[in-house]
Design an enzyme around this catalytic site. Structure first.
Site, PDB file in Angstrom:
ATOM      1  N   ASP A  88       0.841  -1.190   0.000  1.00  0.00           N
ATOM      2  CA  ASP A  88       0.000   0.000   0.000  1.00  0.00           C
ATOM      3  C   ASP A  88       0.878   1.241   0.000  1.00  0.00           C
ATOM      4  O   ASP A  88       2.057   1.194   0.378  1.00  0.00           O
ATOM      5  CB  ASP A  88      -0.934  -0.003   1.202  1.00  0.00           C
ATOM      6  N   GLU A 150       0.089  -0.650   5.856  1.00  0.00           N
ATOM      7  CA  GLU A 150       1.110  -0.033   6.704  1.00  0.00           C
ATOM      8  C   GLU A 150       0.962   1.475   6.747  1.00  0.00           C
ATOM      9  O   GLU A 150       1.138   2.105   7.802  1.00  0.00           O
ATOM     10  CB  GLU A 150       2.503  -0.411   6.194  1.00  0.00           C
TER      11      GLU A 150
END
Length: 443
Positions: A88, A150
């Site tokens: 991500d 994250e």
């Protein structure tokens, strides 16, 4: 060693192509509209790991974003190494400020520009390059764990670690999500600050009032909020909240000229705080106001604002406890509210700081791998930012040795506009990881 270095160089063109394809996927989990892209990104990572030769590849989720786990079993008696990255990325911000489209990887002057080129899709590329260079048959067990949230604080990580503990268990954990001292000199990250954030809301009125009729008698919420926020630092810029922890930092030469060059500090603007740069960056608490909600200027009228709020981000020095620091910050905000205004503090994310004892055989192998790949010894550094999952991993696997590496450099501009990856750093980081995996097979 020389053959392995050459093999890394041979696989880099295909790895770069794979990295560019990943960068084209807008995997911003923080944006609900783009969460399908995060799922598409997980599918792409899963396919790459399967094609690289991992026999057991799974996409998993525990109420959050999809993560990918890929496993290559260890030979008898050999350790298992867990390689971490995340797929991500941060939102791109104002696209007009980018010199090239943020999700269209573009090379300029030896750097690859685009959101996620460095943070942290380059971590995935590093793991792929090392595994491919070793022919898909390293002398150690390799587990790759690629997280999908994250950049949103890893809210489901604890559940992932609990649900898939046996799959993720390892003797050595390599986290490829940090910085290097420069494009020519590597770093081994040995400490990280933690994180605690909150939203403070101030209320002074039950409705807005004409500022000409009531100004000077009735306080407006924004003026109260500004006074509260100003109390967070002393006149030198040191954090003024009582009860916060301070640690010690490595003795490295971080000059004022480098600070100015690395940050883009404007002419005439001075540094804040006291102590060495390393101490202020890595071992002291820091507080930043990262957002304010009030009436926009375009909509402003001569009105006393009844409510205003701000989001405050605090970095916690290694050795501190995030929840205790948030409690201290809350007490400070409440006790520094003037004129009897009502204040509400809403707790946000917490992430624990972490310090690593980087000594012993595993770290000796790592330092030799860095030396061989980069031509320089690694500098032991701290990181001012937070990677909360490191403490989570250490708690889940207390016997594992943790190595925090990365492919970023001072010009990467992670989280900012025009994020980029230095392609020479990618090659050296991948080479160091391949050498590390090979070296760990002999300890």
């Amino acid at each position: 060693m020389t053959d392995l270095v050459a093999r890394v160089r041979d696989v880099l063109p295909s790895v770069r192509a794979d990295l560019e394809n990943l960068v084209r996927i807008e995997s911003v989990w923080a944006d609900p509209a783009r969460r399908p892209e995060v799922h598409r990104s997980a599918d792409a990572v899963s396919k790459l790991l399967t094609e690289a030769g991992f026999g057991d590849v799974r996409i998993v989720a525990e109420g959050g974003a999809p993560a990918v786990i890929a496993r290559h079993p260890a030979p008898a008696g050999a350790p298992t190494v867990l390689l971490y990255a995340h797929h991500d990325v941060q939102p791109e911000g104002d696209r007009s400020q980018w010199h090239s489209p943020p999700f269209q990887p573009t090379e300029r002057d030896g750097r690859l520009y685009g959101r996620g080129t460095a943070d942290d899709k380059a971590g995935i590329a590093t793991h792929l390059a090392a595994f491919r260079a070793l022919g898909g048959n390293p002398p150690v067990g390799v587990t790759v764990f690629v997280e999908g949230e994250e950049e949103s604080g890893s809210p489901s990580l604890a559940r992932l670690l609990s649900a898939h503990r046996e799959l993720l268990a390892a003797d050595v954990i390599v986290i490829a999500d940090s910085d290097n001292w420069s494009t020519e000199v590597p770093s081994l990250t040995v400490s990280l600050r933690g994180l605690a954030d909150c939203v403070v809301e101030v209320a002074t009125l039950d409705h807005g009032l004409h500022s000409g009729m009531w100004g000077g008698v009735v306080p407006d919420a924004l003026s109260v909020l500004v006074r509260i926020l100003a109390s967070l630092h002393d006149d030198d810029g040191n954090v003024a909240v009582a009860g916060l922890h301070q640690a010690s930092a490595a003795d490295v030469d971080y000059t004022p000229e480098r600070v100015r060059a690395d940050t883009g500090l404007l002419d005439g603007v001075r540094e804040i705080g006291s102590g060495s740069v390393a101490q202020r960056l890595w071992a002291k608490p820091a507080i930043t106001v990262i957002g304010i909600d009030a009436t926009p200027i375009a909509q402003a009228s001569n009105t006393l604002i009844p409510r205003a709020r701000a989001k405050i981000s605090m970095r916690v020095a290694p050795g501190g406890v995030a929840a205790e620091h948030l409690a201290a910050l809350t007490r400070h905000l409440e006790s520094h509210t003037p004129w009897g205004a009502r204040v509400t503090v809403t707790a946000g994310d917490l992430g624990e700081p972490y310090a690593i004892d980087a000594s012993g055989p595993v770290y000796d192998v790592a330092r030799e791998a860095f030396r061989e790949a980069w031509g320089f010894d690694a500098v032991d550094t701290g990181v001012g930012g937070s990677i909360p999952f490191i403490a989570s991993f250490a708690e889940a696997f207390p016997e594992a040795k943790v190595l925090v590496t990365g492919v970023e450099d001072p010009d990467t501009q992670a989280h900012s506009i025009n994020e980029s990856l230095h392609l020479g750093v990618l090659e050296r980081a991948a080479t160091a990881e391949a050498l590390l995996l090979q070296g760990l097979g002999s300890i």
